[in-house]
Design a protein around this motif. Sequence first.
Motif, PDB file in Angstrom:
ATOM      1  N   VAL A  98       0.850  -1.190   0.000  1.00 26.74           N
ATOM      2  CA  VAL A  98       0.000   0.000   0.000  1.00 26.74           C
ATOM      3  C   VAL A  98       0.888   1.244   0.000  1.00 26.74           C
ATOM      4  O   VAL A  98       0.684   2.177  -0.786  1.00 26.74           O
ATOM      5  CB  VAL A  98      -0.944   0.011   1.230  1.00 26.74           C
ATOM      6  CG1 VAL A  98      -1.664   1.359   1.357  1.00 26.74           C
ATOM      7  CG2 VAL A  98      -1.950  -1.123   1.150  1.00 26.74           C
ATOM      8  N   ASP A  99       1.903   1.252   0.867  1.00 25.36           N
ATOM      9  CA  ASP A  99       2.839   2.381   0.933  1.00 25.36           C
ATOM     10  C   ASP A  99       3.542   2.580  -0.410  1.00 25.36           C
ATOM     11  O   ASP A  99       3.688   3.712  -0.886  1.00 25.36           O
ATOM     12  CB  ASP A  99       3.881   2.151   2.023  1.00 25.36           C
ATOM     13  CG  ASP A  99       3.287   2.053   3.427  1.00 25.36           C
ATOM     14  OD1 ASP A  99       2.099   2.412   3.629  1.00 25.36           O
ATOM     15  OD2 ASP A  99       4.016   1.597   4.335  1.00 25.36           O
ATOM     16  N   ALA A 100       3.987   1.475  -1.031  1.00 25.31           N
ATOM     17  CA  ALA A 100       4.694   1.548  -2.311  1.00 25.31           C
ATOM     18  C   ALA A 100       3.784   2.085  -3.405  1.00 25.31           C
ATOM     19  O   ALA A 100       4.204   2.907  -4.229  1.00 25.31           O
ATOM     20  CB  ALA A 100       5.238   0.164  -2.692  1.00 25.31           C
ATOM     21  N   PHE A 101       2.534   1.640  -3.424  1.00 25.12           N
ATOM     22  CA  PHE A 101       1.563   2.148  -4.404  1.00 25.12           C
ATOM     23  C   PHE A 101       1.398   3.656  -4.264  1.00 25.12           C
ATOM     24  O   PHE A 101       1.429   4.400  -5.243  1.00 25.12           O
ATOM     25  CB  PHE A 101       0.200   1.453  -4.218  1.00 25.12           C
ATOM     26  CG  PHE A 101      -0.949   2.240  -4.785  1.00 25.12           C
ATOM     27  CD1 PHE A 101      -1.220   2.205  -6.142  1.00 25.12           C
ATOM     28  CD2 PHE A 101      -1.735   3.035  -3.961  1.00 25.12           C
ATOM     29  CE1 PHE A 101      -2.269   2.957  -6.672  1.00 25.12           C
ATOM     30  CE2 PHE A 101      -2.785   3.788  -4.485  1.00 25.12           C
ATOM     31  CZ  PHE A 101      -3.049   3.746  -5.840  1.00 25.12           C
ATOM     32  N   HIS A 102       1.209   4.131  -3.038  1.00 28.09           N
ATOM     33  CA  HIS A 102       0.988   5.554  -2.809  1.00 28.09           C
ATOM     34  C   HIS A 102       2.191   6.366  -3.284  1.00 28.09           C
ATOM     35  O   HIS A 102       2.042   7.357  -4.007  1.00 28.09           O
ATOM     36  CB  HIS A 102       0.692   5.807  -1.328  1.00 28.09           C
ATOM     37  CG  HIS A 102       0.268   7.200  -1.038  1.00 28.09           C
ATOM     38  ND1 HIS A 102       1.110   8.135  -0.484  1.00 28.09           N
ATOM     39  CD2 HIS A 102      -0.916   7.832  -1.222  1.00 28.09           C
ATOM     40  CE1 HIS A 102       0.463   9.276  -0.338  1.00 28.09           C
ATOM     41  NE2 HIS A 102      -0.768   9.122  -0.778  1.00 28.09           N
ATOM     42  N   ALA A 103       3.391   5.939  -2.918  1.00 25.66           N
ATOM     43  CA  ALA A 103       4.610   6.651  -3.332  1.00 25.66           C
ATOM     44  C   ALA A 103       4.759   6.638  -4.849  1.00 25.66           C
ATOM     45  O   ALA A 103       5.089   7.665  -5.461  1.00 25.66           O
ATOM     46  CB  ALA A 103       5.833   6.026  -2.667  1.00 25.66           C
ATOM     47  N   ALA A 104       4.515   5.492  -5.469  1.00 22.27           N
ATOM     48  CA  ALA A 104       4.657   5.384  -6.931  1.00 22.27           C
ATOM     49  C   ALA A 104       3.605   6.229  -7.637  1.00 22.27           C
ATOM     50  O   ALA A 104       3.895   6.862  -8.667  1.00 22.27           O
ATOM     51  CB  ALA A 104       4.548   3.921  -7.355  1.00 22.27           C
ATOM     52  N   GLY A 105       2.381   6.239  -7.094  1.00 23.95           N
ATOM     53  CA  GLY A 105       1.329   7.053  -7.704  1.00 23.95           C
ATOM     54  C   GLY A 105       1.650   8.531  -7.671  1.00 23.95           C
ATOM     55  O   GLY A 105       1.439   9.253  -8.649  1.00 23.95           O
ATOM     56  N   LEU A 106       2.199   8.999  -6.552  1.00 21.53           N
ATOM     57  CA  LEU A 106       2.588  10.412  -6.458  1.00 21.53           C
ATOM     58  C   LEU A 106       3.759  10.712  -7.387  1.00 21.53           C
ATOM     59  O   LEU A 106       3.775  11.742  -8.071  1.00 21.53           O
ATOM     60  CB  LEU A 106       2.936  10.771  -5.011  1.00 21.53           C
ATOM     61  CG  LEU A 106       1.790  10.679  -3.999  1.00 21.53           C
ATOM     62  CD1 LEU A 106       2.295  11.034  -2.607  1.00 21.53           C
ATOM     63  CD2 LEU A 106       0.609  11.548  -4.400  1.00 21.53           C
TER      64      LEU A 106
END
Length: 127
Positions: free
Chosen positions: A78-86
Amino acid sequence: MLDHIGLTVSDLSAARAFYDKALAAIGVKLLHTVGAELTGGSEVLGYGDQRPFFWISEAPEPTGQLHVAFTVQSRALVDAFHAAGLAAGGKDNGGPGIRPHYHPTYYGAFVLDPDGHNIEAVCHAPG
């Protein structure tokens, strides 16, 4: 895998009357509500068979914006998705964290895509 999808409607009462009847024919019913005091906007209705996977909320002028959530297996994802999305140019719509109003181990993050669709990654596993 898709976890759930959400959309906005112009009249939540009318939509509830419709979905309560139409979805009952296929074994889907209202399972969960989240009050407006928790969402900062409209009450949200969650329909499903064993757990909610189809959510509706009211917007004075629905925009066609969708909410799509993907299930992941860990909070780190979840953390990785959020960082990658930003990093990919998305806009933050709710950083990684527990959302206890859904259930005690609901850990999700939200990013708006270039068209304003609310894309989420969610992990249901405990810590």
